[in-house]
Scaffold this motif. Structure first.
Motif, mmCIF file in Angstrom:
data_model
loop_
_atom_site.group_PDB
_atom_site.id
_atom_site.type_symbol
_atom_site.label_atom_id
_atom_site.label_comp_id
_atom_site.label_asym_id
_atom_site.label_seq_id
_atom_site.Cartn_x
_atom_site.Cartn_y
_atom_site.Cartn_z
ATOM 1 N N ASP A 93 0.912 -0.919 -0.481
ATOM 2 C CA ASP A 93 0.452 0.040 -0.095
ATOM 3 C C ASP A 93 0.975 1.003 0.136
ATOM 4 O O ASP A 93 0.420 2.330 -0.125
ATOM 5 C CB ASP A 93 -0.947 -0.213 1.529
ATOM 6 N N GLY A 94 1.938 1.543 0.245
ATOM 7 C CA GLY A 94 3.041 2.279 0.179
ATOM 8 C C GLY A 94 2.512 2.345 1.558
ATOM 9 O O GLY A 94 3.135 4.016 1.494
ATOM 10 N N LEU A 95 3.143 2.260 2.253
ATOM 11 C CA LEU A 95 2.327 2.405 4.036
ATOM 12 C C LEU A 95 3.955 2.005 4.567
ATOM 13 O O LEU A 95 4.626 0.795 4.108
ATOM 14 C CB LEU A 95 1.569 1.432 4.594
ATOM 15 N N VAL A 96 5.027 2.818 5.436
ATOM 16 C CA VAL A 96 6.363 2.544 5.874
ATOM 17 C C VAL A 96 5.999 1.661 7.233
ATOM 18 O O VAL A 96 4.665 1.503 7.398
ATOM 19 C CB VAL A 96 6.493 3.648 6.365
ATOM 20 N N ILE A 97 7.125 0.431 6.346
ATOM 21 C CA ILE A 97 6.598 -0.727 7.372
ATOM 22 C C ILE A 97 7.282 -0.595 8.927
ATOM 23 O O ILE A 97 6.358 -0.226 9.968
ATOM 24 C CB ILE A 97 7.070 -2.309 6.877
#
Length: 195
Positions: A180-184
Motif C-alpha cells: 500500500d506504500g505504507l511505511v513498515i
C-alpha cells in the motif's frame, strides 16, 4: 509499476524506544464537496522530552494522494485544521490564505511514520527519477505551530524501499514500505506491530 489500489486497512506502529503507539485507519471515501477520495484517521500517543502527548488526526487526500485537508487535535484541547487546493496553497477553515506555506503539498506530523507515506504514494518515484526535493508542512506536537520543512525522497527499490533525508542532510534513513506504500519500519524510531 504502481502501488496496489487502496483498500480499507488498519496499521499500527510503536516507538523502538519508550512508550507510545500510532493507530491508523485508512480507506477510500467519496467527499463530493472537497474531492477527497482517501481518508486517514489516526491517534498517536507518545512523549517528547519527557512530556507526554495524545493526538487525534484526520487527513483527506485527492486520488493522487495530494493532501486536501487535515485536522489535528490534542487530548488537552489544542486544535489545528487547514485546507489545501492540493497544489501547495493553504488556508484556514475560515478561508484566510497562508502564503508562508506555498509549495507544501504534503504534511508531516511529528511522531507519525504514516505521513512519510504521503509523498511516497503521491510521487510514485522510480529509481531513475533521482531525488525529489520537497517542502513539507510540518506540525510539531510541542508548539503546534506549523512550519515549512525541507525533505528529500529517493526511490531505492520501487514500491519497496525509499530514502528520506532532511534537507540539511543531518538525518537520513531508508524506509521499507508495504504493497500500500505504507511505511513498515522507520529505523531507529518506529516499528510496525500486528493489529
Amino acid at each position: 509499476m504502481t502501488f496496489r489500489p487502496l483498500l480499507p486497512t488498519t496499521v499500527r506502529w510503536r516507538p523502538i524506544e519508550g512508550d507510545g503507539l500510532e493507530h491508523l485507519t485508512i480507506a477510500p471515501i467519496n467527499d463530493t464537496t472537497t474531492g477527497a477520495t482517501i481518508r486517514a484517521s489516526g491517534v498517536i500517543v507518545g512523549g517528547r522530552g519527557g512530556l507526554p502527548y495524545g493526538v487525534f488526526y484526520r487527513i483527506d487526500c485527492a486520488a493522487d494522494w495530494a493532501v486536501l485537508s487535515f485536522s489535528v487535535e490534542t487530548t488537552d484541547g489544542r486544535r489545528l485544521a487547514l485546507l489545501s487546493d492540493g497544489k501547495g496553497h493553504w488556508r484556514t477553515e475560515d478561508g484566510r490564505a497562508l502564503p508562508q506555506f506555498d509549495g507544501c503539498i504534503d504534511i508531516d506530523l511529528y511522531g507519525s511514520p504514516f505521513t512519510n507515506s504521503l509523498p511516497i504514494r503521491r510521487l510514485e518515484l522510480q529509481s531513475e527519477d533521482g531525488t525529489a526535493k520537497l517542502s513539507m508542512l510540518y506540525i510539531p506536537f510541542d508548539s503546534f505551530e506549523p512550519v515549512c520543512d525541507g525533505q528529500h525522497y529517493t526511490c531505492i527499490v520501487p514500491e519497496k524501499l525509499y530514502r528520506y533525508a532532511a534537507q540539511d542532510r543531518a538525518f537520513t534513513v531508508d524506509l521499507p514500505v508495504d504493497a500500500d506504500g505504507l511505511v513498515i519500519d522507520y529505523p531507529i524510531y518506529f516499528r510496525r506491530v500486528d493489529v
